[in-house]
Design a protein around this motif. Structure first.
Motif, PDB file in Angstrom:
ATOM      1  N   UNK A 257      13.988  60.972-137.316  1.00  0.00           N
ATOM      2  CA  UNK A 257      14.979  61.812-137.989  1.00  0.00           C
ATOM      3  C   UNK A 257      16.408  61.410-137.627  1.00  0.00           C
ATOM      4  N   UNK A 258      17.346  61.808-138.465  1.00  0.00           N
ATOM      5  CA  UNK A 258      18.760  61.490-138.233  1.00  0.00           C
ATOM      6  C   UNK A 258      19.612  62.693-138.620  1.00  0.00           C
ATOM      7  N   UNK A 259      20.729  62.863-137.920  1.00  0.00           N
ATOM      8  CA  UNK A 259      21.556  64.055-138.110  1.00  0.00           C
ATOM      9  C   UNK A 259      23.030  63.723-138.285  1.00  0.00           C
ATOM     10  N   UNK A 260      23.698  64.588-139.047  1.00  0.00           N
ATOM     11  CA  UNK A 260      25.155  64.640-139.134  1.00  0.00           C
ATOM     12  C   UNK A 260      25.571  66.071-138.823  1.00  0.00           C
ATOM     13  N   UNK A 261      26.721  66.232-138.184  1.00  0.00           N
ATOM     14  CA  UNK A 261      27.286  67.555-137.949  1.00  0.00           C
ATOM     15  C   UNK A 261      28.519  67.710-138.830  1.00  0.00           C
ATOM     16  N   UNK A 262      28.575  68.799-139.592  1.00  0.00           N
ATOM     17  CA  UNK A 262      29.668  69.069-140.519  1.00  0.00           C
ATOM     18  C   UNK A 262      30.389  70.333-140.058  1.00  0.00           C
ATOM     19  N   UNK A 263      31.695  70.249-139.920  1.00  0.00           N
ATOM     20  CA  UNK A 263      32.477  71.378-139.412  1.00  0.00           C
ATOM     21  C   UNK A 263      32.676  72.439-140.493  1.00  0.00           C
ATOM     22  N   UNK A 264      33.275  73.540-140.106  1.00  0.00           N
ATOM     23  CA  UNK A 264      33.439  74.677-141.028  1.00  0.00           C
ATOM     24  C   UNK A 264      34.318  74.350-142.234  1.00  0.00           C
ATOM     25  N   UNK A 265      35.159  73.317-142.122  1.00  0.00           N
ATOM     26  CA  UNK A 265      36.029  72.958-143.241  1.00  0.00           C
ATOM     27  C   UNK A 265      35.431  71.858-144.116  1.00  0.00           C
ATOM     28  N   UNK A 266      34.108  71.663-144.019  1.00  0.00           N
ATOM     29  CA  UNK A 266      33.405  70.673-144.846  1.00  0.00           C
ATOM     30  C   UNK A 266      33.749  69.231-144.489  1.00  0.00           C
ATOM     31  N   UNK A 267      34.046  68.973-143.233  1.00  0.00           N
ATOM     32  CA  UNK A 267      34.312  67.615-142.787  1.00  0.00           C
ATOM     33  C   UNK A 267      33.151  67.119-141.929  1.00  0.00           C
ATOM     34  N   UNK A 268      32.729  65.870-142.157  1.00  0.00           N
ATOM     35  CA  UNK A 268      31.723  65.260-141.294  1.00  0.00           C
ATOM     36  C   UNK A 268      32.409  64.865-139.986  1.00  0.00           C
ATOM     37  N   UNK A 269      32.009  65.502-138.903  1.00  0.00           N
ATOM     38  CA  UNK A 269      32.683  65.266-137.625  1.00  0.00           C
ATOM     39  C   UNK A 269      31.859  64.402-136.667  1.00  0.00           C
ATOM     40  N   UNK A 270      30.548  64.326-136.878  1.00  0.00           N
ATOM     41  CA  UNK A 270      29.710  63.475-136.035  1.00  0.00           C
ATOM     42  C   UNK A 270      28.558  62.932-136.870  1.00  0.00           C
ATOM     43  N   UNK A 271      28.236  61.657-136.628  1.00  0.00           N
ATOM     44  CA  UNK A 271      27.106  61.023-137.303  1.00  0.00           C
ATOM     45  C   UNK A 271      26.023  60.640-136.317  1.00  0.00           C
ATOM     46  N   UNK A 272      24.947  59.991-136.783  1.00  0.00           N
ATOM     47  CA  UNK A 272      23.832  59.650-135.901  1.00  0.00           C
ATOM     48  C   UNK A 272      24.228  58.837-134.673  1.00  0.00           C
TER      49      UNK A 272
END
Length: 384
Positions: A355-370
């Motif tokens: 599996x792979x993950x991205x974290x998206x902040x409250x303002x709809x910005x991708x802040x961290x990738x795999x």
């Protein structure tokens, strides 16, 4: 008299049914007095304890089980020392070893497949040691380390494909070879990665085809097919990206989040951008893959821990079988969609394994990738 004869016949029938179609694993683990030896089934969703015994000074043990309909995998384990085995008949496998070096120094009799698995396990240990030496080399920079590890892994795969997988793809040791891996730094790397390498898709497909012929309808054979199909799908996406893929500009938000809009397991279209105001874990997952159940349990813990603080999970399944996906996700509390349209390709191009993950902040910005996520729990907490 008739009752006595009937009782005798029933007893004989029970005795026969209880003793036939059994396999046995027995032997001796010396220098392991008072240690607990576990006999575990390596199921598709992770190891499951079948039996255990506390060893005495002699270290004798004996385990048995019902013969599986297709080759099945087991292991003997004391702490972190593991001996891998396969069973596909009523065979009696004998193992002799000495603790604490039982993983590398053991003898096995009664199964040619188990002998081959031992060879592969020793080769894997050597590959791990070589990768570790490369990591510790003082004169290599990060790029040189990566290139060197890729070279030794490529040579390893060539050896294993030529001498094991393609030589006898129907055998259980060939299946075992497909799921070997090593630890590099903080990452676990699969030796064969069909999501990244087209040749690895061929290896999975070769074994899957033979398992169809020799073990029709087996769960492991179906799992191999799912992995091969997903690998083929990913390779098509990559080829499209290399040639003519263009991103629909309407999919890109002001915050440079590439939107995904797919139907969930209840048929409702769910848009990733509709979750603005929440911290989103964008998770790419294959429910048919090995280890899926353990992964889902870990996500449940995260969801239960952080959902009330604003966490939402938007999970994208890459499973080929729609019905299987729906049954696996029916009870999940978060959003789960299935991508059979290539809608996730812009994210998957940056993914080396699932599996792979991205974290998206409250303002709809991708802040961290795999590549940036090291501790999923702590990294999510940072943005809540």
């Amino acid at each position: 008299m008739k009752k006595i004869l009937l009782a005798t016949a029933v007893a004989a029938l029970c005795l026969t049914s209880c003793t036939k179609d059994k396999f046995q694993v027995s032997g001796q683990i010396s220098q392991a007095a008072d240690s607990t030896l576990y006999f575990e089934n390596m199921a598709l969703d992770g190891p499951q304890v079948v039996d255990s015994v506390k060893l005495d000074a002699e270290g004798q043990f004996s385990f048995s089980g019902v013969t599986p309909g297709a080759p099945e995998f087991y292991r003997l384990r004391i702490a972190g020392e593991i001996i891998n085995l396969s069973v596909d008949s009523t065979e009696h496998i004998t193992v002799r070893a000495q603790y604490p070096a039982m993983a590398s120094q053991y003898e096995v009799e009664g199964s040619d497949d188990c002998l081959k698995i031992k060879e592969l396990a020793l080769k894997q240990m050597d590959l791990q040691a070589r990768a570790q030496r490369i990591l510790q080399a003082p004169d290599l920079n990060a790029q040189a380390v990566q290139d060197s590890i890729e070279r030794v892994m490529a040579a390893y795969k060539e050896d294993v494909c030529r001498n094991y997988i393609y030589r006898e793809p129907m055998r259980s040791y060939s299946y075992f070879a497909l799921f070997q891996g090593i630890v590099v730094g903080n990452s676990y790397l699969m030796v064969f990665n069909p999501r990244r390498y087209a040749d690895d898709v061929k290896a999975f497909a070769a074994v899957a085809t033979c398992w169809d012929q020799f073990h029709p309808g087996s769960t492991r054979g179906e799992n191999l097919h799912n992995i091969a199909i997903e690998g083929q799908k990913t390779q098509r996406i990559v080829r499209a990206q290399d040639t003519e893929w263009e991103l629909d500009p309407e999919k890109v938000t002001v915050a440079n989040l590439i939107d995904i809009d797919l139907p969930d397991n209840k048929g409702q279209v769910r848009r990733l951008t509709d979750l603005q105001g929440k911290v989103v874990l964008l998770d790419f997952h294959v429910f048919a893959a090995e280890g899926s159940a353990a992964r889902i349990l870990a996500l449940r813990e995260l969801y239960n821990k952080y959902h009330d603080r604003g966490l939402e999970i938007y999970q994208v399944s890459l499973d080929e079988d729609a019905h299987f996906w729906k049954t696996q996700t029916a009870a999940l509390p978060w959003i789960c969609v299935r991508d059979d349209q290539g809608a996730s390709q812009s994210y998957l191009l940056q993914v080396q394994r699932l599996p792979a993950d991205y974290i998206i902040s409250r303002d709809n910005s991708v802040v961290m990738g795999p590549a940036q996520i090291k501790d999923l729990d702590a990294d999510i907490a940072r943005y809540l």
